[in-house]
Write an enzyme that holds these catalytic residues in place. Sequence first.
Site, PDB file in Angstrom:
ATOM      1  N   ASN A   1      24.265  10.781  32.952  1.00  9.50           N
ATOM      2  CA  ASN A   1      25.113  10.023  32.017  1.00  9.50           C
ATOM      3  C   ASN A   1      24.844  10.550  30.614  1.00  9.50           C
ATOM      4  OD1 ASN A   1      26.459   8.156  30.472  1.00  9.50           O
ATOM      5  ND2 ASN A   1      24.959   6.512  30.797  1.00  9.50           N
TER       6      ASN A   1
ATOM      7  N   LYS B   1      26.247   9.727  27.859  1.00 10.93           N
ATOM      8  CA  LYS B   1      26.459   8.738  26.791  1.00 10.93           C
ATOM      9  C   LYS B   1      27.303   9.355  25.662  1.00 10.93           C
ATOM     10  CE  LYS B   1      22.058   6.736  28.047  1.00 10.93           C
ATOM     11  NZ  LYS B   1      21.227   5.552  27.889  1.00 10.93           N
TER      12      LYS B   1
ATOM     13  N   HIS C   1      27.991  -0.207  32.840  1.00 10.22           N
ATOM     14  CA  HIS C   1      26.697   0.234  32.287  1.00 10.22           C
ATOM     15  C   HIS C   1      26.175  -0.842  31.329  1.00 10.22           C
ATOM     16  CE1 HIS C   1      23.739   2.539  30.041  1.00 10.22           C
ATOM     17  NE2 HIS C   1      23.719   3.362  31.072  1.00 10.22           N
TER      18      HIS C   1
ATOM     19  N   GLU D   1      24.877  -0.682  28.527  1.00 10.58           N
ATOM     20  CA  GLU D   1      25.275  -0.512  27.115  1.00 10.58           C
ATOM     21  C   GLU D   1      26.682  -1.048  26.896  1.00 10.58           C
ATOM     22  OE1 GLU D   1      24.207   3.640  26.852  1.00 10.58           O
ATOM     23  OE2 GLU D   1      22.099   3.073  26.969  1.00 10.58           O
TER      24      GLU D   1
ATOM     25  N   GLU E   1      19.750  -0.527  37.219  1.00  9.04           N
ATOM     26  CA  GLU E   1      19.227  -0.057  35.947  1.00  9.04           C
ATOM     27  C   GLU E   1      18.640  -1.229  35.171  1.00  9.04           C
ATOM     28  OE1 GLU E   1      21.066   3.919  34.774  1.00  9.04           O
ATOM     29  OE2 GLU E   1      22.300   2.363  33.889  1.00  9.04           O
TER      30      GLU E   1
ATOM     31  N   GLY F   1      16.380   4.188  28.311  1.00 10.04           N
ATOM     32  CA  GLY F   1      16.161   4.840  27.020  1.00 10.04           C
ATOM     33  C   GLY F   1      14.857   4.454  26.343  1.00 10.04           C
TER      34      GLY F   1
ATOM     35  N   SER G   1      14.908   5.643  32.366  1.00 15.11           N
ATOM     36  CA  SER G   1      13.835   6.565  31.995  1.00 15.11           C
ATOM     37  C   SER G   1      13.364   7.441  33.153  1.00 15.11           C
ATOM     38  CB  SER G   1      12.663   5.791  31.371  1.00 15.11           C
ATOM     39  OG  SER G   1      13.088   5.168  30.166  1.00 15.11           O
TER      40      SER G   1
HETATM   41  C1  PEP Z   1      21.375   5.556  31.572  1.00 14.70           C
HETATM   42  O1  PEP Z   1      21.987   5.902  30.585  1.00 14.70           O
HETATM   43  O2  PEP Z   1      22.005   5.089  32.537  1.00 14.70           O
HETATM   44  C2  PEP Z   1      19.920   5.697  31.611  1.00 14.70           C
HETATM   45  C3  PEP Z   1      19.271   5.309  32.660  1.00 14.70           C
HETATM   46  O3  PEP Z   1      19.323   6.232  30.486  1.00 14.70           O
HETATM   47  P1  PEP Z   1      17.813   6.822  30.376  1.00 14.70           P
HETATM   48  O4  PEP Z   1      17.612   7.713  31.574  1.00 14.70           O
HETATM   49  O5  PEP Z   1      17.797   7.567  29.091  1.00 14.70           O
HETATM   50  O6  PEP Z   1      16.885   5.655  30.414  1.00 14.70           O
END
Ligand code: PEP
Length: 237
Positions: A6, A8, A93, A95, A159, A165, A195
């Site tokens: 992803n 972003k 997601h 976010e 998630e 992040g 992460s």
């Molecule tokens: C994500 O954007 O879905 C995500 C898991 O980000 P990160 O791997 O940076 O934590």
Amino acid sequence: MLIAGNWKLFKGPHEARAFAAQIRHLPERVSGVQVVVCPPFVSIEAAVRGLGQGSHVRVFSQNVHWELEGAFTGEVSAPMLIEVGATGAIVGHSERRQYFGETDETVRMRTETALEAGLSVIACVGETEAERKAEETEEVLERQVAAIPRHERLVIAYEPVWAIGTGMSATPEMAQDAHAFIKSLHPTRVLYGGSVKPDNAQVLLAQADVDGALVGGASLDALSFEAICLAAADVRA
Ligand code: PEP
């Protein structure tokens, strides 16, 4: 096993095309692993071009609207995504949920429309830090998962919001427990996200109910994305 990157709000068309060209042969080196990248809308077509004919890397969007067309300023529809070469979409997601008012109901509507249009869907669920501390993780997952339709082209991504992040991934045991719980509600493949990095991918992916990963930050660099895909292939072997 499915590994999805992803991106972003990173990588405009120029960078997306170059990155895609760099990883176009990756699936041939990671047997049993499906590789997906999720660029911003404006970079989807460039990524598809960078992959070129014959690459098995798939391109998904990071969101999709629930209507096919109409007066919805700023939105992008499933047929438009298909026209530029996307074959799937991330929906819900955290976010989007945190910053853009996404709800379980809009997740359901987006997912249904995307699936009907022929796209694959990665539907995201996960609890916040406060919800985990209050021991509400299962209640939250139950509510979020209930809004997600069952379909052969749908996978769920677990998630935990506190792990995205932050560099603080869930422990393999936490991920396994949450995935097993999600599968008890909705039998489908479940990806872990939060992460994931080259140095923790293998142990997370080795859990019995972890069927892949949704990777944010570590998917922006071709070498680290490749390393995570290679770890998935190792687990699979
Ligand atoms: C994500 O954007 O879905 C995500 C898991 O980000 P990160 O791997 O940076 O934590």
